[in-house]
Write a protein that holds these residues in place. Structure first.
Motif, PDB file in Angstrom:
ATOM      1  N   PRO A  59       0.731  -1.450   0.140  1.00  0.00           N
ATOM      2  CA  PRO A  59      -0.087  -0.096   0.116  1.00  0.00           C
ATOM      3  C   PRO A  59       0.877   1.209   0.171  1.00  0.00           C
ATOM      4  N   SER A  60       0.449   2.128  -0.459  1.00  0.00           N
ATOM      5  CA  SER A  60       0.971   3.641  -0.432  1.00  0.00           C
ATOM      6  C   SER A  60       1.255   4.223   0.782  1.00  0.00           C
ATOM      7  N   PHE A  61       0.346   3.981   1.608  1.00  0.00           N
ATOM      8  CA  PHE A  61       0.567   4.497   3.200  1.00  0.00           C
ATOM      9  C   PHE A  61       0.567   3.265   4.188  1.00  0.00           C
ATOM     10  N   GLU A  62       1.558   3.312   5.121  1.00  0.00           N
ATOM     11  CA  GLU A  62       1.693   2.470   5.857  1.00  0.00           C
ATOM     12  C   GLU A  62       1.183   2.851   7.441  1.00  0.00           C
ATOM     13  N   PHE A 118       5.911  11.834   4.888  1.00  0.00           N
ATOM     14  CA  PHE A 118       4.590  12.531   4.840  1.00  0.00           C
ATOM     15  C   PHE A 118       3.554  11.987   5.634  1.00  0.00           C
ATOM     16  N   LYS A 119       2.962  12.538   6.423  1.00  0.00           N
ATOM     17  CA  LYS A 119       1.940  12.167   7.554  1.00  0.00           C
ATOM     18  C   LYS A 119       0.636  12.238   7.071  1.00  0.00           C
ATOM     19  N   ILE A 120      -0.136  11.488   7.230  1.00  0.00           N
ATOM     20  CA  ILE A 120      -1.774  11.568   6.667  1.00  0.00           C
ATOM     21  C   ILE A 120      -2.700  11.864   7.884  1.00  0.00           C
ATOM     22  N   LYS A 164      -1.265   7.163   9.948  1.00  0.00           N
ATOM     23  CA  LYS A 164      -0.651   6.713   8.693  1.00  0.00           C
ATOM     24  C   LYS A 164       0.245   7.825   8.058  1.00  0.00           C
ATOM     25  N   LEU A 166       2.812   8.118   4.392  1.00  0.00           N
ATOM     26  CA  LEU A 166       3.053   7.517   2.782  1.00  0.00           C
ATOM     27  C   LEU A 166       4.691   6.759   2.883  1.00  0.00           C
ATOM     28  N   TRP A 200       7.476   8.791  -1.384  1.00  0.00           N
ATOM     29  CA  TRP A 200       7.299  10.180  -1.270  1.00  0.00           C
ATOM     30  C   TRP A 200       8.243  10.649  -0.164  1.00  0.00           C
TER      31      TRP A 200
END
Lengths: 455, 455
Positions: free
Chosen positions: B44-47, B65-67, B97, B99, B131
């Protein structure tokens, strides 16, 4: 020991076989996109928030993943706002970027930003992931691929014809017989609402009609009544509740129903143009059908509306959709750019092919020849051969360690290797290879040229 | 009119030709990965943030980068923490999460999470974007692709040999002659530090040595002295400052230098094994060289270290790199999984191919035949032919609108169409097509079979 790691809900790891199957579908779609003259573009995974926000409605805004600013992002937030502890207001202060929610808005942004480099009509395709903070459920993910093709800059209906052919070509290549391409037209829905005197209730009307499949004729009528659509009006649309027949018959019914609505008749004319063209250039594996209940993307589409249904024997929602929109780029200040596009639902197509066992056996490359490792000199001898075989495009590998034969054979089996190659002392002396066919179990000694010819 | 839209700094839109060129490189790499027996995975793009945080050092943590969490994310933050207005502490409360920052940590997470489904040695490749919130600058982006291949679960040096062959194969396929695959070994660096009695200063020593290219012998010596490495020690490593000769000569020099260090001699032995194998199975277009100043990823690599330099006539940093690591998955609780891997620098390879004009002319599919649109009947006649041509895999298109001939010809030109096909009244009558060769300007009338044969 550390906790066993996991991934965020709604996301997926793809194993080698899953990647191979997904790329089989993607490559097939891509090949047909290209054959039909579409060109690929790719846009960044995240956009400036103001590019995305406000484009998908309130619900959409909530489902967009926002990226936190870097550094001491709280420093820039003024105290009054900070003290309110209001998440929504804070978001716009501490986040300036967001993950794309679909490919359509970034495409519109691309067209406007690069309008001077683009030759219109511009036929683009785009196959990239999108992200939505939706509640994950079966078949709905927070990261998934969209496969879109659009033409912008022309109102020609030949493009609708081409997209139907494109759907048919892709599904033919995937050997997925029996899909139905359902078509409607926004102008027909408007026309119906007009002739029954419920133009102000177009959305209510179409939302109710769209449920015909699920709640039946009586249910739809009840909902329409509850929304203030008159008995009289509902009687007028009675033909829609049993909208059977072939496309020509359906078009004739619509002509009867809509003859007092200019917009409705324009919609019928457009449908008829497309239907006639497809009758002249027949589809290979798909069926084109008219479905007046189809109301997807009503806020958005202005002409043709498409939705692709999987073969009847498979229980699955739509596997594709699209339509004509008259003002894609208006949101970014470029008016009067008409467009039409379609989308393929990768995840659902995957499930359909899986269920119908339609993935080719050769979907993932398989080791043709696994060379057993007997030690340093033997491995070097084998690697020389492997090197030559690879130059011929043959997938050959050396087992990395000179471990027990059983372990190596086991590995060959699990990798599905077609042949296991043994080169020990005597083969080195004879400049040969002993080749074991893993299916038949037979063994043969041969020289390199014979081996190459065999593989 | 709305403001002209833009994209976040450090990100890129890719136009059709750029996408085609990028995929030409990616597909070439992929094909060789597969030929060498590697299998694709995708993550997945984010972990989850705790999968990534703490794995790349303090600087790395900042660049991830943080979501932002969804919903009313501030509600869960307790007042004491909130009142501190501390961005770093807040981040872990309002963001769960992130990136992915590279493909290595997600791969390690994948191996541990799926260890029971994997057959070791596991040869995986992965080509996906990553990213980084780095300051954007020329050639450094916030979103970029990594192309990695790794084997985990075996310590065999044959894999290092295979990776060198893999580099050579990819660059041969890309027709990029003259790349240098520079190799070093972590154990040699440790050995050097040991024999000069500066084992505690290994990092300082290698960081200084790594600058030999840039600051020269005197500069390096000065830096070493300033870090507390003795004059005497520096004298001992004098041979490293003029480390010339072929690989065999270099290995002999290292044997002299390191004969008192067990670890150092182990490193030499490993290098020698690899060098000898490559001498037996020569490379096609690349050169293998030893470079004892090479210290990339020193915290990480435990054996071989690779770095690929572009041909000498191109000014460009490394276009690939990799090495052997002994404990990739330890961070997730799975010990003793040795691995080795390499990476290809897509963006830099792109720039090199561009500079040397090495992209094939056919990198992007080009319209073979553009059919002029003369009106409804003619267009339908053309579309029938187009449909048949596409079934033969020929890229044919109809201009969507029956506009002025000049506009249509202009479009054909811009699209680079090889042939323009004219089918008007008389062609319809004769069941022919007038075919204009856009290069030569010649025109010929022919029937469909002749047209098909021509294209």
């Amino acid at each position: 020991m550390a906790q066993k790691p996991s991934i965020p809900k709604g996301t997926r790891d793809f194993s080698p076989i899953e990647v191979a199957k997904r790329h089989y579908i993607i490559d097939t779609i891509k090949e047909q996109f290209q054959l039909f003259g579409f060109h690929p573009i790719e846009t960044p995974s995240f956009e400036n928030s103001d590019t995305l926000m406000g484009k998908y409605g309130e619900e959409g805004d909530r489902l967009i993943f926002k990226i936190l600013n870097s550094g001491d992002y709280l420093k820039k937030v003024d105290d009054a706002l900070y003290d309110s502890k209001d998440s929504t207001k804070m978001t716009s202060k501490i986040s300036e970027k967001a993950l794309r929610y679909d490919l359509t808005v970034p495409f519109a942004r691309y067209v406007v930003q690069h309008q001077n480099e683009i030759d219109f009509p511009f036929k683009r395709y785009q196959i990239q992931p999108v992200w939505r903070a939706d509640r994950p459920q079966k078949g709905r993910f927070r990261e998934f691929f969209q496969c879109d093709a659009d033409v912008v800059g022309s109102k020609s209906l030949w493009q609708e014809v081409d997209f139907i052919q494109l759907y048919d070509s892709v599904f033919s290549k995937l050997k997925l017989d029996g899909v139905t391409i359902k078509m409607n037209n926004r102008k027909i829905l408007s026309g119906i609402a007009e002739v029954i005197g419920a133009s102000d209730k177009l959305i209510d009307f179409t939302v109710a009609l769209d449920k015909l499949d699920k709640i039946g004729e009586e249910g739809v009528k009840k909902e329409m009544l509850s929304k203030g659509i008159s008995e009289d009006a509902i009687t007028k649309v009675q033909p829609l509740f049993n909208f059977e027949g072939n496309t020509t018959e359906k078009i004739n019914k619509l002509k009867d129903l809509l003859n007092s609505s200019e917009e409705g008749m324009q919609g019928v004319k457009e449908l008829e143009f497309i239907v006639k063209a497809i009758q002249t250039i027949p589809l290979q594996c798909a069926t084109l059908d008219l479905d007046v209940t189809l109301a997807r993307g009503l806020n958005y589409y202005t002409g043709a509306i498409f939705e692709v249904a999987a073969p009847e024997n498979v229980k699955m929602g739509s596997i594709g959709g699209g339509g004509r929109y008259d003002d894609l780029t208006g949101i970014f200040g470029l008016k009067n750019v008409s467009g039409v596009g379609v989308s393929f639902g990768l995840d659902r197509i995957y499930l359909v092919l899986e269920e119908l066992d339609l993935f080719p056996e050769t979907v993932a490359p398989v080791t043709k020849a696994l060379f057993i490792n007997f030690g340093e000199a033997e491995a070097l001898y084998s690697l020389k051969a492997i090197n030559k075989l690879r130059k011929e495009g043959i997938l050959a590998e050396l087992y990395p360690d000179a471990t027990k034969m059983k372990k190596q054979m086991n590995y060959a089996n699990k990798k599905g290797a077609k042949y296991v190659i043994l080169a020990g002392d005597s083969e080195l002396k004879n400049e040969t290879f002993t080749v074991k066919n893993m299916e038949s179990g037979t063994q043969n000694e041969m020289n390199f040229d014979e081996l190459k010819a065999l593989l």
